[in-house]
Design a protein around this motif. Sequence first.
Motif, mmCIF file in Angstrom:
data_model
loop_
_atom_site.group_PDB
_atom_site.id
_atom_site.type_symbol
_atom_site.label_atom_id
_atom_site.label_comp_id
_atom_site.label_asym_id
_atom_site.label_seq_id
_atom_site.Cartn_x
_atom_site.Cartn_y
_atom_site.Cartn_z
ATOM 1 N N THR A 147 -5.525 14.600 56.606
ATOM 2 C CA THR A 147 -5.715 14.816 55.168
ATOM 3 C C THR A 147 -6.745 13.831 54.626
ATOM 4 O O THR A 147 -7.052 12.803 55.255
ATOM 5 C CB THR A 147 -4.385 14.623 54.414
ATOM 6 O OG1 THR A 147 -3.986 13.246 54.493
ATOM 7 C CG2 THR A 147 -3.290 15.508 54.983
ATOM 8 N N VAL A 170 -7.094 23.074 49.899
ATOM 9 C CA VAL A 170 -6.403 21.801 50.141
ATOM 10 C C VAL A 170 -7.376 20.867 50.850
ATOM 11 O O VAL A 170 -8.213 21.318 51.648
ATOM 12 C CB VAL A 170 -5.132 21.998 51.004
ATOM 13 C CG1 VAL A 170 -4.049 22.722 50.235
ATOM 14 C CG2 VAL A 170 -5.442 22.731 52.290
ATOM 15 N N ARG A 171 -7.287 19.585 50.558
ATOM 16 C CA ARG A 171 -8.168 18.600 51.183
ATOM 17 C C ARG A 171 -7.590 18.183 52.537
ATOM 18 O O ARG A 171 -7.116 17.063 52.753
ATOM 19 C CB ARG A 171 -8.314 17.387 50.272
ATOM 20 C CG ARG A 171 -9.237 17.611 49.090
ATOM 21 C CD ARG A 171 -10.695 17.701 49.536
ATOM 22 N NE ARG A 171 -11.599 17.823 48.386
ATOM 23 C CZ ARG A 171 -12.913 17.830 48.501
ATOM 24 N NH1 ARG A 171 -13.476 17.734 49.693
ATOM 25 N NH2 ARG A 171 -13.674 17.954 47.426
ATOM 26 N N VAL A 172 -7.601 19.130 53.481
ATOM 27 C CA VAL A 172 -7.148 18.909 54.854
ATOM 28 C C VAL A 172 -8.290 19.322 55.780
ATOM 29 O O VAL A 172 -8.893 20.381 55.588
ATOM 30 C CB VAL A 172 -5.866 19.724 55.160
ATOM 31 C CG1 VAL A 172 -5.480 19.586 56.633
ATOM 32 C CG2 VAL A 172 -4.725 19.280 54.266
ATOM 33 N N PRO A 196 -13.053 21.532 54.044
ATOM 34 C CA PRO A 196 -11.615 21.590 54.399
ATOM 35 C C PRO A 196 -11.280 22.896 55.105
ATOM 36 O O PRO A 196 -12.062 23.854 55.096
ATOM 37 C CB PRO A 196 -10.907 21.502 53.041
ATOM 38 C CG PRO A 196 -11.934 20.979 52.088
ATOM 39 C CD PRO A 196 -13.263 21.460 52.591
ATOM 40 N N ALA A 224 -0.168 20.591 47.496
ATOM 41 C CA ALA A 224 -0.842 20.865 48.763
ATOM 42 C C ALA A 224 0.170 21.085 49.888
ATOM 43 O O ALA A 224 -0.056 21.907 50.788
ATOM 44 C CB ALA A 224 -1.777 19.711 49.112
ATOM 45 N N LEU A 267 1.989 12.220 54.352
ATOM 46 C CA LEU A 267 0.667 12.772 54.682
ATOM 47 C C LEU A 267 -0.410 12.377 53.672
ATOM 48 O O LEU A 267 -1.559 12.795 53.813
ATOM 49 C CB LEU A 267 0.745 14.298 54.774
ATOM 50 C CG LEU A 267 1.595 14.855 55.926
ATOM 51 C CD1 LEU A 267 1.716 16.372 55.822
ATOM 52 C CD2 LEU A 267 1.017 14.449 57.272
ATOM 53 N N ILE A 316 -0.884 13.214 50.454
ATOM 54 C CA ILE A 316 -1.409 14.404 49.796
ATOM 55 C C ILE A 316 -0.416 14.790 48.720
ATOM 56 O O ILE A 316 0.744 14.367 48.756
ATOM 57 C CB ILE A 316 -1.606 15.532 50.844
ATOM 58 C CG1 ILE A 316 -2.540 16.615 50.327
ATOM 59 C CG2 ILE A 316 -0.282 16.101 51.292
ATOM 60 C CD1 ILE A 316 -2.937 17.601 51.412
ATOM 61 N N GLN A 324 -5.222 10.380 54.181
ATOM 62 C CA GLN A 324 -5.083 9.607 55.418
ATOM 63 C C GLN A 324 -6.416 9.004 55.838
ATOM 64 O O GLN A 324 -6.479 7.839 56.252
ATOM 65 C CB GLN A 324 -4.522 10.508 56.530
ATOM 66 C CG GLN A 324 -3.049 10.875 56.351
ATOM 67 C CD GLN A 324 -2.573 11.882 57.386
ATOM 68 O OE1 GLN A 324 -3.295 12.812 57.732
ATOM 69 N NE2 GLN A 324 -1.355 11.696 57.880
ATOM 70 N N TYR A 355 -4.884 18.274 62.437
ATOM 71 C CA TYR A 355 -5.519 18.062 61.133
ATOM 72 C C TYR A 355 -5.315 16.635 60.648
ATOM 73 O O TYR A 355 -4.439 15.899 61.131
ATOM 74 C CB TYR A 355 -4.934 19.033 60.097
ATOM 75 C CG TYR A 355 -4.928 20.479 60.535
ATOM 76 C CD1 TYR A 355 -6.114 21.206 60.627
ATOM 77 C CD2 TYR A 355 -3.731 21.116 60.863
ATOM 78 C CE1 TYR A 355 -6.114 22.533 61.034
ATOM 79 C CE2 TYR A 355 -3.712 22.446 61.272
ATOM 80 C CZ TYR A 355 -4.907 23.149 61.358
ATOM 81 O OH TYR A 355 -4.887 24.453 61.770
#
Length: 457
Positions: A414, A448-450, A440, A373, A367, A369, A417, A412
């Motif tokens: 990330t 989290v950077r999602v 996010p 995370a 993912l 990440i 990605q 979602y």
Amino acid sequence: MITVPSAKNTHSTYDFVSRVLEHQEFICAQALKPAILPRTDFEDYVRQRIKDGPQDDWLKTLDLFHLYRASSTLGAVIEKVETLALESLPPEKLQGLCQTGLSCLLEGPIAYKEALSAVYRKNAGERPYYSVDLAQLYKWLRASHDEPGLETFSKTTREHVFRTYPIPLRKEVFGQKPSRQEWFSLYEARKKSGFGRVFLKKLLGHMTGENEVEALSRTDVHIDELAAVQAFWESLMSLMNAASRLGVNPTQIKALQSKGVLKMIKINSSLRYFEKDEIARLLEKLEELPSELPDKNLIPINEYCRSKSVPLAHVIDLWVKGLLDGGLSRGTGNSLQSIEVDCNLCCHKAGQVLACDLELIEAAKYLKINIAAIRKLRNGGQLIQIFRRNPDTNHLKNYITRESIQEFEKLYITLGQMASLQKVEPIHLARRLDRDEIWPITCAGAFVRVYDRHVIN
């Protein structure tokens, strides 16, 4: 046949005339109401022998008493009659046993041995004993094997016992000792081979293709199997020895096994074994590499893997498949570390494929990440974690399920990605998203950077 009441004294039992006179009224009463039993093939065979004499078959040396005992005891063995005193059975039952036994005997010695083998295969005990399996037949032959006319029958039965059961060389069976021990008990096989009892069973099961239940139900080991299992064990080497022989670390050996370059064998525990011949073939292929490539800029394989961020196992896999011909040479040494690679050679690994459940670190890599995370997404419910036993250590290990990752990717994406797709650095993309006020997702209060795919569009 009738049974008169028991006599008061033992010696009176054998005075036949006195017994008849004493119970004359009882005998006459029984004679007035006789029980007619149906004719059987056994009785017809006996009548024919009395009239015409023995037939020209393997039973011709048996007198009528021996024929009766052989038929009745064999029938009792086949039908698993529990009592050893067959005379105590009802006449109808005894007739049936004689019929069953004679039917088998008339088919010849091979059918007789096969019937005894079928009894052996049906044994449900932890370890079969011929004295238990043959029961009534064994009891009779043990006492009568040396009587005239029983030589052929005793020899045939003895051959079956020697071929089927673990009989020590010092043990007599129906008057003779085995000239060669063909079967060993697991205790004897364990002492001769040096393997543990369960390990030996599973090793033999692996060689013969048996499943675990069949392998663990084994009770004896044939002498040829014992020699074969020792030869097979000598053909294997441990994970550490394989790593030492190829000049790589154990993790890289596992990676080569995952790639299919090496075939791994597991017997009883988490330990991995590899075939010596397979290791030798890989080293022979190494010897076939040219010692130099004048027009190439060569660097050691370790240095190449570090500079290209490619695992050593991936390079070896491509080389074994013949996809790197002309780009590799053999330096000094006789291990995989001696391989030198053209620094301009392109052998980037393929992207990670989601084919199964992933460990936390693998899920983080997939993912794009960090693992912290991944734990936050797990705690927030976006990813589902399961526990599975690690085949190398037998300890429980954490995995993120493949299904939850697929569902996550539908909703979602990330930061890593998106940065990979746009070929930019994640830090620059994060600043741009913040400037555009694209935030996010909330993950149980953790950051989290999602991002939601519908928001990112």
